[in-house]
Design a protein around this motif. Sequence first.
Motif, mmCIF file in Angstrom:
data_model
loop_
_atom_site.group_PDB
_atom_site.id
_atom_site.type_symbol
_atom_site.label_atom_id
_atom_site.label_comp_id
_atom_site.label_asym_id
_atom_site.label_seq_id
_atom_site.Cartn_x
_atom_site.Cartn_y
_atom_site.Cartn_z
ATOM 1 N N ARG A 49 13.626 -85.898 65.867
ATOM 2 C CA ARG A 49 13.485 -86.197 64.435
ATOM 3 C C ARG A 49 12.948 -87.600 64.209
ATOM 4 N N SER A 50 13.401 -88.542 65.022
ATOM 5 C CA SER A 50 12.956 -89.924 64.842
ATOM 6 C C SER A 50 11.454 -90.059 65.083
ATOM 7 N N LEU A 51 10.920 -89.311 66.035
ATOM 8 C CA LEU A 51 9.478 -89.347 66.281
ATOM 9 C C LEU A 51 8.717 -88.734 65.113
ATOM 10 N N SER A 52 9.213 -87.613 64.606
ATOM 11 C CA SER A 52 8.564 -86.979 63.457
ATOM 12 C C SER A 52 8.576 -87.906 62.244
ATOM 13 N N LEU A 53 9.713 -88.510 61.983
ATOM 14 C CA LEU A 53 9.813 -89.434 60.863
ATOM 15 C C LEU A 53 8.897 -90.633 61.069
ATOM 16 N N GLY A 54 8.821 -91.125 62.293
ATOM 17 C CA GLY A 54 7.928 -92.239 62.595
ATOM 18 C C GLY A 54 6.467 -91.899 62.355
ATOM 19 N N VAL A 55 6.057 -90.696 62.741
ATOM 20 C CA VAL A 55 4.668 -90.265 62.511
ATOM 21 C C VAL A 55 4.385 -90.176 61.014
ATOM 22 N N ILE A 56 5.327 -89.625 60.257
ATOM 23 C CA ILE A 56 5.135 -89.499 58.811
ATOM 24 C C ILE A 56 5.048 -90.866 58.150
ATOM 25 N N VAL A 57 5.954 -91.761 58.501
ATOM 26 C CA VAL A 57 5.931 -93.114 57.936
ATOM 27 C C VAL A 57 4.649 -93.835 58.333
ATOM 28 N N LEU A 58 4.218 -93.677 59.558
ATOM 29 C CA LEU A 58 2.991 -94.320 60.026
ATOM 30 C C LEU A 58 1.774 -93.815 59.250
ATOM 31 N N ILE A 59 1.680 -92.516 59.059
ATOM 32 C CA ILE A 59 0.550 -91.947 58.300
ATOM 33 C C ILE A 59 0.527 -92.507 56.885
ATOM 34 N N LEU A 60 1.684 -92.483 56.220
ATOM 35 C CA LEU A 60 1.738 -92.981 54.844
ATOM 36 C C LEU A 60 1.462 -94.474 54.774
ATOM 37 N N ALA A 61 1.995 -95.239 55.714
ATOM 38 C CA ALA A 61 1.776 -96.684 55.706
ATOM 39 C C ALA A 61 0.301 -97.023 55.914
ATOM 40 N N VAL A 62 -0.333 -96.351 56.854
ATOM 41 C CA VAL A 62 -1.754 -96.628 57.123
ATOM 42 C C VAL A 62 -2.608 -96.272 55.913
ATOM 43 N N THR A 63 -2.360 -95.122 55.304
ATOM 44 C CA THR A 63 -3.183 -94.736 54.156
ATOM 45 C C THR A 63 -2.953 -95.661 52.964
ATOM 46 N N ILE A 64 -1.730 -96.120 52.765
ATOM 47 C CA ILE A 64 -1.455 -97.047 51.661
ATOM 48 C C ILE A 64 -2.095 -98.396 51.919
ATOM 49 N N ILE A 65 -1.990 -98.904 53.144
ATOM 50 C CA ILE A 65 -2.582 -100.210 53.464
ATOM 51 C C ILE A 65 -4.097 -100.160 53.342
ATOM 52 N N VAL A 66 -4.715 -99.118 53.883
ATOM 53 C CA VAL A 66 -6.172 -98.990 53.789
ATOM 54 C C VAL A 66 -6.600 -98.858 52.324
ATOM 55 N N SER A 67 -5.834 -98.114 51.543
ATOM 56 C CA SER A 67 -6.142 -97.969 50.120
ATOM 57 C C SER A 67 -6.062 -99.302 49.399
ATOM 58 N N MET A 68 -5.018 -100.065 49.685
ATOM 59 C CA MET A 68 -4.855 -101.362 49.026
ATOM 60 C C MET A 68 -5.971 -102.321 49.418
ATOM 61 N N LEU A 69 -6.369 -102.296 50.674
ATOM 62 C CA LEU A 69 -7.465 -103.168 51.107
ATOM 63 C C LEU A 69 -8.774 -102.767 50.430
ATOM 64 N N ARG A 70 -9.008 -101.483 50.324
ATOM 65 C CA ARG A 70 -10.255 -101.027 49.694
ATOM 66 C C ARG A 70 -10.290 -101.371 48.213
ATOM 67 N N THR A 71 -9.197 -101.107 47.501
ATOM 68 C CA THR A 71 -9.194 -101.400 46.072
ATOM 69 C C THR A 71 -9.184 -102.897 45.806
ATOM 70 N N LYS A 72 -8.591 -103.668 46.711
ATOM 71 C CA LYS A 72 -8.622 -105.127 46.571
ATOM 72 C C LYS A 72 -10.062 -105.621 46.685
ATOM 73 N N ASN A 73 -10.793 -105.094 47.657
ATOM 74 C CA ASN A 73 -12.197 -105.484 47.827
ATOM 75 C C ASN A 73 -13.043 -105.015 46.650
ATOM 76 N N ASP A 74 -12.758 -103.828 46.115
ATOM 77 C CA ASP A 74 -13.501 -103.324 44.957
ATOM 78 C C ASP A 74 -13.256 -104.189 43.731
ATOM 79 N N HIS A 75 -11.993 -104.600 43.529
ATOM 80 C CA HIS A 75 -11.673 -105.447 42.379
ATOM 81 C C HIS A 75 -12.270 -106.839 42.543
ATOM 82 N N ALA A 76 -12.299 -107.348 43.770
ATOM 83 C CA ALA A 76 -12.899 -108.664 44.012
ATOM 84 C C ALA A 76 -14.395 -108.626 43.743
#
Length: 81
Positions: A49-76
């Motif tokens: 379960r810990s591995l599954s949860l880690g994969v899910i958290v990793l996927i969500l974290a990466v997509t959120i971070i990449v999204s924030m970086l992209r929108t930050k660059n777009d707003h700049a």
Amino acid sequence: LPIFLGLRSLYFLLAGLMDRFVYLRTGLALVLGFVGLKMIVADYVPLPRSLSLGVIVLILAVTIIVSMLRTKNDHAAEDRK
């Protein structure tokens, strides 16, 4: 922001942030695909379960971070115009 939000409140919170998190839908699709694949192969390849949860958290974290970086660059770029 309260720690525990109802699903309806969480939905409206995320719906309001969809312009900021442009890759969140992709991340959620990947999470659903991972969970579906895990259910299919659960009898053959048991994952902790810990591995599954880690994969899910990793996927969500990466997509959120990449999204924030992209929108930050777009707003700049918009601010420079």
